[in-house]
Design an enzyme around this catalytic site. Structure first.
Site, PDB file in Angstrom:
ATOM      1  N   ARG A  34       0.830  -1.222   0.000  1.00  0.00           N
ATOM      2  CA  ARG A  34       0.000   0.000   0.000  1.00  0.00           C
ATOM      3  C   ARG A  34       0.858   1.264   0.000  1.00  0.00           C
ATOM      4  NH1 ARG A  34      -3.174  -1.737   5.220  1.00  0.00           N
ATOM      5  NH2 ARG A  34      -0.973  -2.122   5.651  1.00  0.00           N
ATOM      6  N   VAL A  56      -4.131  -5.708  -1.142  1.00  0.00           N
ATOM      7  CA  VAL A  56      -4.531  -7.091  -1.462  1.00  0.00           C
ATOM      8  C   VAL A  56      -5.938  -7.447  -0.963  1.00  0.00           C
ATOM      9  CG1 VAL A  56      -2.169  -7.981  -1.562  1.00  0.00           C
ATOM     10  CG2 VAL A  56      -3.446  -8.142   0.587  1.00  0.00           C
ATOM     11  N   TYR A 147      -5.481 -14.613  13.779  1.00  0.00           N
ATOM     12  CA  TYR A 147      -4.346 -14.723  12.838  1.00  0.00           C
ATOM     13  C   TYR A 147      -4.112 -16.195  12.489  1.00  0.00           C
ATOM     14  CZ  TYR A 147       0.609 -14.305  11.317  1.00  0.00           C
ATOM     15  OH  TYR A 147       1.797 -14.366  10.622  1.00  0.00           O
ATOM     16  N   LYS A 151      -4.190 -18.106   8.858  1.00  0.00           N
ATOM     17  CA  LYS A 151      -3.031 -18.803   8.291  1.00  0.00           C
ATOM     18  C   LYS A 151      -3.326 -20.297   8.070  1.00  0.00           C
ATOM     19  CE  LYS A 151      -0.010 -15.371   7.913  1.00  0.00           C
ATOM     20  NZ  LYS A 151       0.519 -14.930   6.611  1.00  0.00           N
ATOM     21  N   THR A 182      11.753  -9.233  11.520  1.00  0.00           N
ATOM     22  CA  THR A 182      11.233  -8.245  10.553  1.00  0.00           C
ATOM     23  C   THR A 182      10.531  -7.129  11.339  1.00  0.00           C
ATOM     24  OG1 THR A 182       9.002  -9.143  10.396  1.00  0.00           O
ATOM     25  CG2 THR A 182      10.650 -10.144   8.944  1.00  0.00           C
TER      26      THR A 182
HETATM   27  N1  NAP Z   1       7.760 -11.856  11.135  1.00  0.00           N
HETATM   28  C1  NAP Z   1       7.327 -13.018  11.570  1.00  0.00           C
HETATM   29  O1  NAP Z   1       7.612 -13.436  12.695  1.00  0.00           O
HETATM   30  C2  NAP Z   1       6.486 -13.895  10.666  1.00  0.00           C
HETATM   31  C3  NAP Z   1       6.359 -15.258  11.004  1.00  0.00           C
HETATM   32  C4  NAP Z   1       5.598 -16.084  10.190  1.00  0.00           C
HETATM   33  C5  NAP Z   1       4.977 -15.574   9.077  1.00  0.00           C
HETATM   34  N2  NAP Z   1       5.106 -14.266   8.773  1.00  0.00           N
HETATM   35  C6  NAP Z   1       4.400 -13.785   7.584  1.00  0.00           C
HETATM   36  O2  NAP Z   1       5.337 -13.262   6.669  1.00  0.00           O
HETATM   37  C7  NAP Z   1       4.683 -12.296   5.840  1.00  0.00           C
HETATM   38  C8  NAP Z   1       5.546 -11.044   5.774  1.00  0.00           C
HETATM   39  O3  NAP Z   1       5.575 -10.454   7.076  1.00  0.00           O
HETATM   40  P1  NAP Z   1       6.834  -9.641   7.647  1.00  0.00           P
HETATM   41  O4  NAP Z   1       7.239 -10.324   8.888  1.00  0.00           O
HETATM   42  O5  NAP Z   1       7.818  -9.403   6.567  1.00  0.00           O
HETATM   43  O6  NAP Z   1       6.104  -8.298   8.125  1.00  0.00           O
HETATM   44  P2  NAP Z   1       6.083  -6.810   7.573  1.00  0.00           P
HETATM   45  O7  NAP Z   1       7.458  -6.282   7.428  1.00  0.00           O
HETATM   46  O8  NAP Z   1       5.099  -6.084   8.430  1.00  0.00           O
HETATM   47  O9  NAP Z   1       5.506  -6.985   6.100  1.00  0.00           O
HETATM   48  C9  NAP Z   1       4.156  -7.053   5.785  1.00  0.00           C
HETATM   49  C10 NAP Z   1       3.965  -6.390   4.450  1.00  0.00           C
HETATM   50  O10 NAP Z   1       2.618  -6.557   4.007  1.00  0.00           O
HETATM   51  C11 NAP Z   1       2.177  -5.329   3.430  1.00  0.00           C
HETATM   52  N3  NAP Z   1       0.731  -5.247   3.576  1.00  0.00           N
HETATM   53  C12 NAP Z   1       0.007  -5.238   4.729  1.00  0.00           C
HETATM   54  N4  NAP Z   1      -1.297  -5.106   4.455  1.00  0.00           N
HETATM   55  C13 NAP Z   1      -1.406  -5.023   3.092  1.00  0.00           C
HETATM   56  C14 NAP Z   1      -2.486  -4.881   2.197  1.00  0.00           C
HETATM   57  N5  NAP Z   1      -3.752  -4.790   2.629  1.00  0.00           N
HETATM   58  N6  NAP Z   1      -2.218  -4.852   0.863  1.00  0.00           N
HETATM   59  C15 NAP Z   1      -0.941  -4.947   0.407  1.00  0.00           C
HETATM   60  N7  NAP Z   1       0.121  -5.091   1.200  1.00  0.00           N
HETATM   61  C16 NAP Z   1      -0.112  -5.130   2.530  1.00  0.00           C
HETATM   62  C17 NAP Z   1       2.891  -4.244   4.206  1.00  0.00           C
HETATM   63  O11 NAP Z   1       3.082  -3.073   3.418  1.00  0.00           O
HETATM   64  P3  NAP Z   1       2.031  -1.831   3.459  1.00  0.00           P
HETATM   65  O12 NAP Z   1       1.749  -1.585   4.908  1.00  0.00           O
HETATM   66  O13 NAP Z   1       2.763  -0.721   2.780  1.00  0.00           O
HETATM   67  O14 NAP Z   1       0.844  -2.268   2.670  1.00  0.00           O
HETATM   68  C18 NAP Z   1       4.241  -4.885   4.512  1.00  0.00           C
HETATM   69  O15 NAP Z   1       5.203  -4.570   3.516  1.00  0.00           O
HETATM   70  C19 NAP Z   1       3.297 -12.078   6.444  1.00  0.00           C
HETATM   71  O16 NAP Z   1       2.332 -12.805   5.722  1.00  0.00           O
HETATM   72  C20 NAP Z   1       3.437 -12.643   7.838  1.00  0.00           C
HETATM   73  O17 NAP Z   1       2.197 -13.087   8.357  1.00  0.00           O
HETATM   74  C21 NAP Z   1       5.853 -13.411   9.535  1.00  0.00           C
END
Ligand code: NAP
Length: 250
Positions: A34, A56, A147, A151, A182
Site C-alpha cells: 500500500r 490485497v 491470525y 493462516k 522483521t
Molecule cells: N515476522 C514473523 O515473525 C512472521 C512469522 C511467520 C509468518 N510471517 C508472515 O510473513 C509475511 C511477511 O511479514 P513480515 O514479517 O515481513 O512483516 P512486515 O514487514 O510487516 O511486512 C508485511 C507487508 O505486508 C504489506 N501489507 C500489509 N497489508 C497489506 C495490504 N492490505 N495490501 C498490500 N500489502 C499489505 C505491508 O506493506 P504496506 O503496509 O505498505 O501495505 C508490509 O510490507 C506475512 O504474511 C506474515 O504473516 C511473519
C-alpha cells in the site's frame, strides 16, 4: 523463459528480502504494497525490481497490480502472496471486526492474489504460486486465534489448489516461517513489553523459546526456500506447507 515474480508486501521484511534474492538470481520482480516509499526503496536496489502500489484486500486493486506488472516487466509466472498482518488479543477480547480484519488481509488477500495470479499463469509453460503462511498455520499460539485461523486457511487453499492444478506445469506451496526478524516481529516485541512490563530481551526470549534452535528465523532463510521452490528441481513439490522454524513444527 524469463521469470517474473510478483511479491505482495514486498516493501519490507520477508517480502523485501525475497525480492532482493530473486533479483540477484536474474528474476524480474514486481513488489507491491500500500505504501509507495518502502517499495521504491526496495526497487532502487536493482534495475530488475519495480514497484506497484496495491491493496490485497481489494479485488480491483489486485487486478490492476497484475496488469501494471505485466505491462512493465512481461508475463508474471511466479506469484508470491506474502502480504500479511498480525494482531494479538485474548480470544474473549477479539470482536468481529478484529477477526474480519485478520481474515481480510491474511486469508482473503491470499485468495484474491492467487485467483488473479492464476489468470496471469493461464497458457504458460511454467508457474509457481507461493504463500508465505506461518507456523501459525500449522499449530496454535495463545492470543492470536484470528491470525492462526487465517493462516490455517491459507494452507487449506494451497493444498486444494495444488490438487486442482496438478495436471498443469504449475506448483502451489506455502512457506511457514516461525518468528522471523522483521518489522512485524519488532511490533510484537514492543507490544509484549508494553502489555507485560518485560524488557526487550525477555520479550524476545518469550517469542523464540518455542524454536528448538532458540533463535529467530532470518528473512534470508525464507527467501532461500522460495528460491528453491521456483527452481526446476522443485517441480514435483506441490501442496506442501514447508516449515522454516528450527524444528518448531514437525
Ligand atoms: N515476522 C514473523 O515473525 C512472521 C512469522 C511467520 C509468518 N510471517 C508472515 O510473513 C509475511 C511477511 O511479514 P513480515 O514479517 O515481513 O512483516 P512486515 O514487514 O510487516 O511486512 C508485511 C507487508 O505486508 C504489506 N501489507 C500489509 N497489508 C497489506 C495490504 N492490505 N495490501 C498490500 N500489502 C499489505 C505491508 O506493506 P504496506 O503496509 O505498505 O501495505 C508490509 O510490507 C506475512 O504474511 C506474515 O504473516 C511473519
Amino acid at each position: 523463459m524469463k521469470k517474473h515474480a510478483i511479491i505482495t508486501g514486498g516493501g519490507t521484511g520477508v517480502g523485501a528480502e525475497i525480492a532482493r534474492h530473486l533479483a540477484e538470481l536474474g528474476v524480474n520482480v514486481t513488489v507491491a504494497g500500500r505504501r509507495q516509499e518502502p517499495l521504491d526503496l526496495v526497487a532502487s536496489a536493482s534495475s530488475r525490481i519495480r514497484a506497484v502500489t496495491a491493496d490485497v484486500t481489494d479485488e480491483g486493486s489486485i487486478a490492476q497490480m497484475f496488469e501494471k506488472a505485466s505491462e512493465a516487466n512481461g508475463p508474471v509466472n511466479i506469484v508470491i502472496a506474502n502480504a500479511g498482518a498480525a494482531e494479538s488479543a485474548p480470544f474473549s477480547k477479539i470482536d468481529k471486526n478484529d477477526f474480519q480484519r485478520m481474515l481480510d488481509i491474511n486469508l482473503t488477500g491470499t485468495f484474491l492474489t492467487f485467483q488473479k495470479g492464476l489468470e496471469a499463469l493461464k497458457g504458460q509453460e511454467y508457474g509457481r504460486m507461493i504463500a508465505i503462511a506461518s507456523t501459525a498455520g500449522l499449530r496454535g499460539y495463545s492470543y492470536v486465534s484470528h491470525y492462526a485461523a487465517a493462516k490455517h486457511g491459507v494452507i487449506g487453499i494451497v493444498r486444494s489448489l495444488a490438487l486442482e492444478l496438478a495436471s498443469k506445469p504449475f506448483t502451489v506451496n506455502a512457506v511457514c516461517p516461525g518468528f522471523t526478524e522483521t518489522p512485524m516481529l519488532q511490533r510484537s516485541i514492543e507490544n509484549i513489553m508494553q502489555k507485560t512490563g518485560m524488557n526487550e530481551e525477555q520479550a524476545r526470549v518469550a517469542l523464540y523459546k518455542d524454536n528448538p534452535q532458540q533463535r529467530f528465523i532470518q528473512p534470508d532463510e525464507v527467501a532461500a526456500t522460495v528460491a528453491w521452490l521456483i527452481g526446476d528441481g522443485a517441480r514435483s513439490v506441490t501442496g506442501q506447507a514447508i516449515s522454516v522454524s528450527g524444528g518448531e513444527t514437525q
